[in-house]
Design a protein around this motif. Structure first.
Motif, PDB file in Angstrom:
ATOM      1  N   GLN A 154       0.841  -1.191   0.000  1.00 61.03           N
ATOM      2  CA  GLN A 154       0.000   0.000   0.000  1.00 61.03           C
ATOM      3  C   GLN A 154       0.880   1.247   0.000  1.00 61.03           C
ATOM      4  OE1 GLN A 154      -3.003  -0.323  -0.543  1.00 61.03           O
ATOM      5  NE2 GLN A 154      -3.695  -2.278   0.264  1.00 61.03           N
ATOM      6  N   GLY A 155       0.251   2.416  -0.229  1.00 59.34           N
ATOM      7  CA  GLY A 155       1.022   3.655  -0.283  1.00 59.34           C
ATOM      8  C   GLY A 155       1.742   3.960   1.022  1.00 59.34           C
ATOM      9  N   GLU A 156       2.650   4.917   0.925  1.00 61.34           N
ATOM     10  CA  GLU A 156       3.528   5.240   2.068  1.00 61.34           C
ATOM     11  C   GLU A 156       2.771   5.657   3.317  1.00 61.34           C
ATOM     12  OE1 GLU A 156       6.304   8.230   1.018  1.00 61.34           O
ATOM     13  OE2 GLU A 156       7.419   6.907  -0.320  1.00 61.34           O
ATOM     14  N   ASP A 157       1.666   6.393   3.115  1.00 59.22           N
ATOM     15  CA  ASP A 157       0.932   6.893   4.278  1.00 59.22           C
ATOM     16  C   ASP A 157      -0.152   5.935   4.750  1.00 59.22           C
ATOM     17  OD1 ASP A 157      -0.757   7.223   2.133  1.00 59.22           O
ATOM     18  OD2 ASP A 157      -1.572   9.126   2.847  1.00 59.22           O
ATOM     19  N   PHE A 158      -0.150   4.726   4.199  1.00 57.96           N
ATOM     20  CA  PHE A 158      -1.157   3.732   4.569  1.00 57.96           C
ATOM     21  C   PHE A 158      -0.822   3.177   5.946  1.00 57.96           C
ATOM     22  CE2 PHE A 158      -3.434  -0.238   4.524  1.00 57.96           C
ATOM     23  CZ  PHE A 158      -4.536   0.003   3.731  1.00 57.96           C
ATOM     24  N   VAL A 159      -1.779   3.263   6.874  1.00 58.36           N
ATOM     25  CA  VAL A 159      -1.523   2.821   8.251  1.00 58.36           C
ATOM     26  C   VAL A 159      -2.277   1.526   8.518  1.00 58.36           C
ATOM     27  CG1 VAL A 159      -1.622   3.467  10.685  1.00 58.36           C
ATOM     28  CG2 VAL A 159      -1.285   5.232   8.932  1.00 58.36           C
ATOM     29  N   ALA A 160      -1.531   0.419   8.614  1.00 56.23           N
ATOM     30  CA  ALA A 160      -2.156  -0.875   8.897  1.00 56.23           C
ATOM     31  C   ALA A 160      -2.859  -0.777  10.248  1.00 56.23           C
ATOM     32  CB  ALA A 160      -1.107  -1.972   8.924  1.00 56.23           C
ATOM     33  N   GLY A 161      -4.064  -1.313  10.322  1.00 54.92           N
ATOM     34  CA  GLY A 161      -4.826  -1.251  11.564  1.00 54.92           C
ATOM     35  C   GLY A 161      -5.723  -0.025  11.636  1.00 54.92           C
ATOM     36  N   VAL A 162      -5.390   1.015  10.866  1.00 51.96           N
ATOM     37  CA  VAL A 162      -6.256   2.190  10.762  1.00 51.96           C
ATOM     38  C   VAL A 162      -6.936   2.171   9.399  1.00 51.96           C
ATOM     39  CG1 VAL A 162      -6.334   4.718  10.666  1.00 51.96           C
ATOM     40  CG2 VAL A 162      -4.840   3.560  12.312  1.00 51.96           C
ATOM     41  N   ASP A 163      -6.148   1.890   8.378  1.00 54.31           N
ATOM     42  CA  ASP A 163      -6.665   1.907   7.014  1.00 54.31           C
ATOM     43  C   ASP A 163      -7.083   0.524   6.531  1.00 54.31           C
ATOM     44  OD1 ASP A 163      -6.433   4.673   6.680  1.00 54.31           O
ATOM     45  OD2 ASP A 163      -4.307   4.484   6.287  1.00 54.31           O
ATOM     46  N   THR A 164      -6.969  -0.467   7.393  1.00 51.24           N
ATOM     47  CA  THR A 164      -7.511  -1.793   7.103  1.00 51.24           C
ATOM     48  C   THR A 164      -8.305  -2.259   8.321  1.00 51.24           C
ATOM     49  OG1 THR A 164      -5.473  -2.787   7.908  1.00 51.24           O
ATOM     50  CG2 THR A 164      -5.722  -2.635   5.535  1.00 51.24           C
TER      51      THR A 164
END
Ligand code: AMP
Length: 137
Positions: A14-24
């Motif tokens: 995912q993109g650089e600013d993608f935050v696992a646990g927030v954006d998934t």
């Protein structure tokens, strides 16, 4: 990668600013399609969005366009990440062209339970290939 049909990118790309646990959301079926845990008939994709055929088509063309980033509704996506919301619209247009329905297609966003939204991950329905009536039901 980016524009290849048929391949959902793994979460790690995912993109650089993608935050696992927030954006998934591991409990979200569309997030699990984005990560590749659940198969889908992917027809188009972009850096931020994924398009795949609806399991229960309501028209000859019925494709769902979703952001890779999890937000419950399209309204929330537009608020939090306007660029991702625009990307969704652009990918929907590409789907319409690829499906040869660009002369007339319907975009539907059921936003909230009262509007019959059933999957709480933002998405657009791209419907085409048949006549439509107005107002919608
Ligand atoms: P909505 O009612 O607007 O939330 O739309 C959700 C859509 O997702 C429905 O049209 C379902 O048929 C579709 N759907 C649910 N699960 C899947 C899946 N695993 N693959 C493809 N489409 C799905």
């Amino acid at each position: 990668m980016g524009d290849e049909a048929g391949v959902a990118r793994p979460d790690s790309s995912q993109g650089e600013d993608f935050v696992a646990g927030v954006d998934t959301d591991p409990d979200c079926i569309f997030c699990r399609i984005v990560t590749g845990d659940i198969p889908a008939d992917v027809v188009e994709q972009s850096e931020q969005s994924l398009a795949f055929r609806d399991l229960d088509p309501q028209a000859p063309t019925h494709v769902l366009v979703i952001p890779r980033r999890h937000r419950a509704t399209l309204g929330q996506l537009a608020e939090d990440d306007p660029a991702a919301a625009v990307d969704l619209l652009r990918l929907a247009r590409r789907v319409a062209v690829a499906e040869s329905v660009q002369d007339g297609y319907r975009l539907v966003a059921n936003n909230g339970a009262a509007a019959q939204q059933s999957v709480f991950h933002a998405h657009l329905h791209v419907l085409g290939g048949r006549a439509f009536t107005w107002p919608p039901g």
